[in-house]
Design a protein around this motif. Structure first.
Motif, PDB file in Angstrom:
ATOM      1  N   LEU B 321     -11.228  -0.949   0.060  1.00 48.98           N
ATOM      2  CA  LEU B 321      -9.810  -0.854  -0.321  1.00 48.98           C
ATOM      3  C   LEU B 321      -8.992  -1.892   0.444  1.00 48.98           C
ATOM      4  O   LEU B 321      -8.183  -2.622  -0.139  1.00 48.98           O
ATOM      5  N   GLY B 322      -9.237  -1.961   1.748  1.00 46.88           N
ATOM      6  CA  GLY B 322      -8.529  -2.953   2.560  1.00 46.88           C
ATOM      7  C   GLY B 322      -8.793  -4.359   2.065  1.00 46.88           C
ATOM      8  O   GLY B 322      -7.887  -5.186   1.966  1.00 46.88           O
ATOM      9  N   ALA B 323     -10.066  -4.625   1.722  1.00 52.60           N
ATOM     10  CA  ALA B 323     -10.418  -5.967   1.260  1.00 52.60           C
ATOM     11  C   ALA B 323      -9.733  -6.289  -0.060  1.00 52.60           C
ATOM     12  O   ALA B 323      -9.327  -7.425  -0.297  1.00 52.60           O
ATOM     13  N   SER B 324      -9.585  -5.262  -0.935  1.00 52.21           N
ATOM     14  CA  SER B 324      -9.028  -5.523  -2.261  1.00 52.21           C
ATOM     15  C   SER B 324      -7.557  -5.944  -2.167  1.00 52.21           C
ATOM     16  O   SER B 324      -7.042  -6.557  -3.087  1.00 52.21           O
ATOM     17  N   LEU B 325      -6.890  -5.610  -1.059  1.00 54.29           N
ATOM     18  CA  LEU B 325      -5.484  -6.000  -0.923  1.00 54.29           C
ATOM     19  C   LEU B 325      -5.335  -7.485  -0.607  1.00 54.29           C
ATOM     20  O   LEU B 325      -4.263  -8.061  -0.792  1.00 54.29           O
ATOM     21  N   ALA B 326      -6.429  -8.093  -0.098  1.00 53.09           N
ATOM     22  CA  ALA B 326      -6.480  -9.544   0.125  1.00 53.09           C
ATOM     23  C   ALA B 326      -5.301 -10.082   0.925  1.00 53.09           C
ATOM     24  O   ALA B 326      -4.800 -11.157   0.655  1.00 53.09           O
ATOM     25  N   SER B 327      -4.854  -9.308   1.908  1.00 48.69           N
ATOM     26  CA  SER B 327      -3.824  -9.820   2.803  1.00 48.69           C
ATOM     27  C   SER B 327      -4.345  -9.744   4.238  1.00 48.69           C
ATOM     28  O   SER B 327      -5.373  -9.115   4.485  1.00 48.69           O
ATOM     29  N   GLN B 328      -3.642 -10.382   5.146  1.00 47.38           N
ATOM     30  CA  GLN B 328      -4.081 -10.360   6.548  1.00 47.38           C
ATOM     31  C   GLN B 328      -4.179  -8.922   7.058  1.00 47.38           C
ATOM     32  O   GLN B 328      -5.188  -8.525   7.629  1.00 47.38           O
ATOM     33  N   THR B 329      -3.148  -8.106   6.786  1.00 48.97           N
ATOM     34  CA  THR B 329      -3.176  -6.719   7.253  1.00 48.97           C
ATOM     35  C   THR B 329      -4.285  -5.940   6.558  1.00 48.97           C
ATOM     36  O   THR B 329      -5.009  -5.169   7.196  1.00 48.97           O
ATOM     37  N   GLY B 330      -4.423  -6.146   5.245  1.00 48.26           N
ATOM     38  CA  GLY B 330      -5.440  -5.419   4.493  1.00 48.26           C
ATOM     39  C   GLY B 330      -6.830  -5.727   5.000  1.00 48.26           C
ATOM     40  O   GLY B 330      -7.641  -4.821   5.227  1.00 48.26           O
ATOM     41  N   LEU B 331      -7.103  -7.008   5.212  1.00 48.95           N
ATOM     42  CA  LEU B 331      -8.430  -7.405   5.667  1.00 48.95           C
ATOM     43  C   LEU B 331      -8.673  -6.926   7.098  1.00 48.95           C
ATOM     44  O   LEU B 331      -9.783  -6.508   7.434  1.00 48.95           O
ATOM     45  N   TRP B 401      -4.237   3.919   9.802  1.00 48.28           N
ATOM     46  CA  TRP B 401      -2.902   3.411  10.099  1.00 48.28           C
ATOM     47  C   TRP B 401      -2.727   2.014   9.532  1.00 48.28           C
ATOM     48  O   TRP B 401      -1.756   1.708   8.839  1.00 48.28           O
ATOM     49  N   TYR B 402      -3.727   1.152   9.789  1.00 49.81           N
ATOM     50  CA  TYR B 402      -3.615  -0.216   9.292  1.00 49.81           C
ATOM     51  C   TYR B 402      -3.735  -0.279   7.772  1.00 49.81           C
ATOM     52  O   TYR B 402      -3.087  -1.102   7.130  1.00 49.81           O
ATOM     53  N   VAL B 404      -2.678   2.062   5.693  1.00 50.95           N
ATOM     54  CA  VAL B 404      -1.388   2.482   5.149  1.00 50.95           C
ATOM     55  C   VAL B 404      -0.364   1.359   5.319  1.00 50.95           C
ATOM     56  O   VAL B 404       0.406   1.059   4.398  1.00 50.95           O
ATOM     57  N   LEU B 405      -0.413   0.697   6.478  1.00 51.74           N
ATOM     58  CA  LEU B 405       0.499  -0.444   6.700  1.00 51.74           C
ATOM     59  C   LEU B 405       0.308  -1.508   5.629  1.00 51.74           C
ATOM     60  O   LEU B 405       1.276  -2.030   5.067  1.00 51.74           O
ATOM     61  N   ALA B 406      -0.973  -1.795   5.335  1.00 55.52           N
ATOM     62  CA  ALA B 406      -1.258  -2.839   4.343  1.00 55.52           C
ATOM     63  C   ALA B 406      -0.754  -2.432   2.968  1.00 55.52           C
ATOM     64  O   ALA B 406      -0.249  -3.256   2.208  1.00 55.52           O
ATOM     65  N   ALA B 407      -0.888  -1.137   2.648  1.00 48.28           N
ATOM     66  CA  ALA B 407      -0.406  -0.658   1.352  1.00 48.28           C
ATOM     67  C   ALA B 407       1.114  -0.753   1.288  1.00 48.28           C
ATOM     68  O   ALA B 407       1.684  -1.177   0.273  1.00 48.28           O
ATOM     69  N   LEU B 408       1.776  -0.376   2.374  1.00 46.28           N
ATOM     70  CA  LEU B 408       3.246  -0.403   2.394  1.00 46.28           C
ATOM     71  C   LEU B 408       3.773  -1.825   2.358  1.00 46.28           C
ATOM     72  O   LEU B 408       4.832  -2.106   1.785  1.00 46.28           O
ATOM     73  N   GLU B 409       3.017  -2.741   2.970  1.00 48.39           N
ATOM     74  CA  GLU B 409       3.399  -4.151   2.978  1.00 48.39           C
ATOM     75  C   GLU B 409       3.566  -4.658   1.542  1.00 48.39           C
ATOM     76  O   GLU B 409       4.436  -5.466   1.248  1.00 48.39           O
ATOM     77  N   ARG B 410       2.693  -4.134   0.646  1.00 47.26           N
ATOM     78  CA  ARG B 410       2.783  -4.472  -0.760  1.00 47.26           C
ATOM     79  C   ARG B 410       3.874  -3.669  -1.468  1.00 47.26           C
ATOM     80  O   ARG B 410       4.116  -3.894  -2.646  1.00 47.26           O
ATOM     81  N   GLY B 411       4.390  -2.659  -0.785  1.00 49.53           N
ATOM     82  CA  GLY B 411       5.341  -1.766  -1.432  1.00 49.53           C
ATOM     83  C   GLY B 411       4.682  -0.715  -2.286  1.00 49.53           C
ATOM     84  O   GLY B 411       5.309  -0.121  -3.157  1.00 49.53           O
ATOM     85  N   TRP B 412       3.372  -0.462  -2.035  1.00 49.53           N
ATOM     86  CA  TRP B 412       2.653   0.510  -2.837  1.00 49.53           C
ATOM     87  C   TRP B 412       2.649   1.877  -2.152  1.00 49.53           C
ATOM     88  O   TRP B 412       1.674   2.259  -1.529  1.00 49.53           O
ATOM     89  N   TRP B 413       3.722   2.613  -2.329  1.00 48.56           N
ATOM     90  CA  TRP B 413       3.799   3.947  -1.708  1.00 48.56           C
ATOM     91  C   TRP B 413       2.715   4.864  -2.226  1.00 48.56           C
ATOM     92  O   TRP B 413       2.153   5.665  -1.492  1.00 48.56           O
ATOM     93  N   TRP B 414       2.460   4.754  -3.536  1.00 52.62           N
ATOM     94  CA  TRP B 414       1.464   5.645  -4.133  1.00 52.62           C
ATOM     95  C   TRP B 414       0.098   5.473  -3.483  1.00 52.62           C
ATOM     96  O   TRP B 414      -0.640   6.424  -3.289  1.00 52.62           O
ATOM     97  N   LEU B 415      -0.222   4.220  -3.083  1.00 49.47           N
ATOM     98  CA  LEU B 415      -1.534   3.981  -2.471  1.00 49.47           C
ATOM     99  C   LEU B 415      -1.600   4.651  -1.103  1.00 49.47           C
ATOM    100  O   LEU B 415      -2.603   5.277  -0.743  1.00 49.47           O
ATOM    101  N   ALA B 416      -0.502   4.507  -0.344  1.00 51.28           N
ATOM    102  CA  ALA B 416      -0.457   5.169   0.963  1.00 51.28           C
ATOM    103  C   ALA B 416      -0.641   6.671   0.790  1.00 51.28           C
ATOM    104  O   ALA B 416      -1.373   7.314   1.558  1.00 51.28           O
ATOM    105  N   ALA B 417       0.008   7.221  -0.254  1.00 47.09           N
ATOM    106  CA  ALA B 417      -0.129   8.658  -0.499  1.00 47.09           C
ATOM    107  C   ALA B 417      -1.578   9.010  -0.838  1.00 47.09           C
ATOM    108  O   ALA B 417      -2.108  10.020  -0.359  1.00 47.09           O
TER     109      ALA B 417
END
Lengths: 144, 493
Positions: B321-331, B401-402, B404-417
């Motif tokens: 999941l983290g990898a699929s976000l393809a951002s520094q925080t996600g990875l 924690w990281y 959820v941070l990566a999901a929020l960085e994208r603005g994806w509240w639903w993913l964090a949930a």
């Protein structure tokens, strides 16, 4: 198959040539087609041929399990050993150029030794596989 | 001089010690050799990581042939981190293994077990350290073949079936990977990964490149047990010997994840895959599927080893999941969880090995009352369980924690949930184990059982303690992961 005279005579005639051919393929590998893997398989094929004609027990007397098992391990160690020697002589792992004063001679020597290791392990593994399968023949399934 | 040879030694030590173990034949000698090798390999990995941190990526030319023509071993922040993880867990598992092996595996097979173990360790380290795409395949096969042997050595006859199942799936995966590598070679004319990354941008999204990406992704996903390609994993983990399960759960899938990241970001990151293909979205959906489906299946397992095996599939979902976000925080989240989950699952499976020593195959029924008979073991299991859930103060919390941070960085509240919701499922399956351990009368098998021997408990509890340590001090895990993520992401625009 021990009772069949034709098979027995042909086997006795052929096996020495098979073994010599294995050596030829082994040592000629760096000039022409061939190398350790093929030579190992040919050598093992000679032994397996012998096993098919004269039985597993006789073959095991010539190449006992401990010898075959040692060959499996020894070949890998020869291979790795060449690499370690080249490291100790100041080159990188498997850098054959440092093995002799002349880099070209070093490359020759290195590949020859490494292929020898490959040959030893491959023939050991092939014979082990044969022993494993042939050794199970007499047993009932599930007895193990 | 030895400092320059470290990348080769990393792989050479286990691969050369393996035949020596075979020659040693005797159980004690083989174990001692494996133990010495395990810790030596760990020392090499730590030294490599320090070197990389000090002076940047290391390139090692195998046989003196300069890359990209020869085989290059390349250590950067990403794989140095994975090397330390794999060799560390590998060394701890050997330290733990003596007693467990003596009870569970026939004595004359011990030398064979250690041979296979060292080959597997060498293969996994090789996959990680090499910078050559074909070399990756070769080492992957070394580790996989050794893994099949390790799994088949389980006492339970179902181990043979599990091993065979994995053999078929693993071989399909390896075939796909080699087809993918072949197609890459066809497109670029090179096998060196750095060189590949440089050249792959030239050709636009041509068919062979897409095919290569597809084959590599599916092949590697089989190896890392990405939902729905995970079917080989539960049986393999459940019936393999405890030592093998702990080692494989903590390392094999993690190395495959590293490979996915290396090819996904390190190679294909240079082409326009991420902007033009819905790769991230596909991975995202599959990851969420893993998090929910595998967690729900885990809840219904009667066998505790299978329960945690399904939980592994779910946890791998978080990593991808983290990898699929393809951002520094996600990875970073992905790699931190790769590390934390390896530590957690390593601890849990080692402790389950202690349980298995006393009750045989651990089922929910058989571990009833474990808390009273084996207090240390069950306390360790609770810590591992808390870390799986992601309770603050444990390693699992840091990774979530990281994430959820990566999901929020994208603005994806639903993913964090969704991440939090799936953690609740983990609460359910961990609770089933805890409830059986602490709130039931001891089962007849456990009535007389003493605590596991110290030689097994200490390494297992050390890993459990690491779950807490990495939950409180994130310098090594998050720092290492962030550096790894940055080095992998260099490719992306």
């Amino acid at each position: 198959m021990k009772s069949d005279r034709v098979l027995r005579v042909i086997a006795k005639l052929m096996i020495p040539f098979v073994l010599v051919f294995a050596l030829y393929v082994q040592l000629h590998g760096d000039f022409g087609p061939g190398g350790g893997f093929q030579a190992g398989v040919i050598l093992a094929a000679g032994l397996i041929f012998y096993g098919l004609i004269f039985g597993l027990e006789t073959t095991r007397r010539i190449a006992p399990d401990w010898l075959v098992e040692t060959m499996v391990a020894a070949g890998v160690l020869i291979y790795a050993g060449v690499g370690v020697v080249s490291m100790l002589l100041g080159g990188n792992f498997l850098d054959y150029s440092v093995l002799a004063r002349d880099p070209v001679a070093g490359q020759h020597l290195g590949i020859l030794l490494v292929e020898l290791g490959v040959g030893v392990t491959v023939s050991g593994v092939m014979v082990t596989i044969f022993y494993m399968f042939a050794g199970r023949a007499g047993r009932e399934p599930g007895e193990d | 001089m030895i400092a320059l040879q470290l990348p080769a030694l990393q792989v050479l030590l286990p691969l050369a010690a393996a035949p020596l173990c075979l020659l040693a034949r005797r159980s004690g000698a083989a174990w001692a050799l494996a133990l010495a090798t395990g810790w030596a390999v760990f020392a090499v990995a730590v030294a490599l990581m320090l070197q990389v941190a000090g002076s940047g990526p290391i390139s090692y030319a195998m046989g003196g042939w300069a890359p990209p023509w020869g085989i290059e071993y390349r250590v950067d922040a990403a794989n140095a981190f994975v090397l330390v993880l794999v060799s560390g867990v590998g060394a701890l598992a050997v330290t733990y293994a003596r007693e467990s092996l003596a009870r569970k595996i026939a004595r004359e097979q011990h030398a064979l077990f250690w041979t296979a173990y060292l080959l597997c360790l060498g293969g996994l380290l090789g996959v990680t350290v090499t910078g050559d795409a074909f070399n990756v395949f070769v080492f992957l096969e070394i580790s996989s073949l050794a893994t099949y042997i390790l799994i088949a050595m389980g006492r339970d006859r179902r181990a043979l079936y599990a091993s065979y199942q994995y053999l078929i799936m693993g071989t399909i995966g390896a075939t796909f990977i080699v087809i993918g590598v072949g197609l890459l070679y066809l497109m670029t004319g090179t096998l060196n990964i750095v060189d590949l990354a440089g050249r792959i941008g030239d050709a636009s999204l041509a068919r062979p490149k897409l095919a290569a990406l597809a084959f590599l992704t599916v092949g590697i996903s089989l190896k890392l047990a990405l939902f729905p390609l995970h079917l080989w994993l539960p049986n393999a983990y459940a019936y393999a010997p405890s030592v093998a399960t702990a080692f494989l759960a903590a390392t094999a899938t993690k190395v495959a994840v590293y490979l996915l990241l290396r090819f996904g970001f390190g190679v294909f990151g240079h082409s326009q895959v991420f902007s033009r293909l819905p790769l991230g979205e596909v991975l995202l959906v599959l990851s969420i599927g893993a998090m929910f489906v595998a967690s729900v299946v885990a809840i219904y397992q009667a066998d505790v080893k299978r329960l945690f095996a399904y939980s592994s599939v779910a946890q791998i979902g978080y990593i991808t999941l983290g990898a699929s976000l393809a951002s520094q925080t996600g990875l970073t989240a992905s790699i931190v969880h790769l590390f934390n989950h390896a530590v957690t699952k390593g601890a849990i499976f080692l402790l389950l090995g202690c349980v298995a020593l006393r009750v045989g195959q651990p089922t929910i029924e058989r571990i009833a009352g474990l808390g009273r008979r084996m207090p240390w073991t069950s306390a360790g299991l609770v810590i591992g369980g808390l870390s799986l859930i992601g309770v603050p103060g444990t390693a699992g919390f840091v990774s979530k924690w990281y994430l959820v941070l990566a999901a929020l960085e994208r603005g994806w509240w639903w993913l964090a949930a969704l991440i939090l919701l799936s953690s609740l499922l983990a609460v359910v399956y961990v609770w089933r184990v805890v409830e059986s351990c602490y709130f039931r009368e001891p089962s007849p098998r456990l009535a007389q059982a003493p605590e596991a021997p110290a030689s097994m408990l200490i390494p297992a509890l050390a890993l459990a303690a690491a779950c807490v340590y990495f939950g409180l001090s994130t310098g090594f895990s998050v720092g290492g992961a962030a550096a790894a993520a940055a080095s992998l992401l260099q490719a992306l625009p």
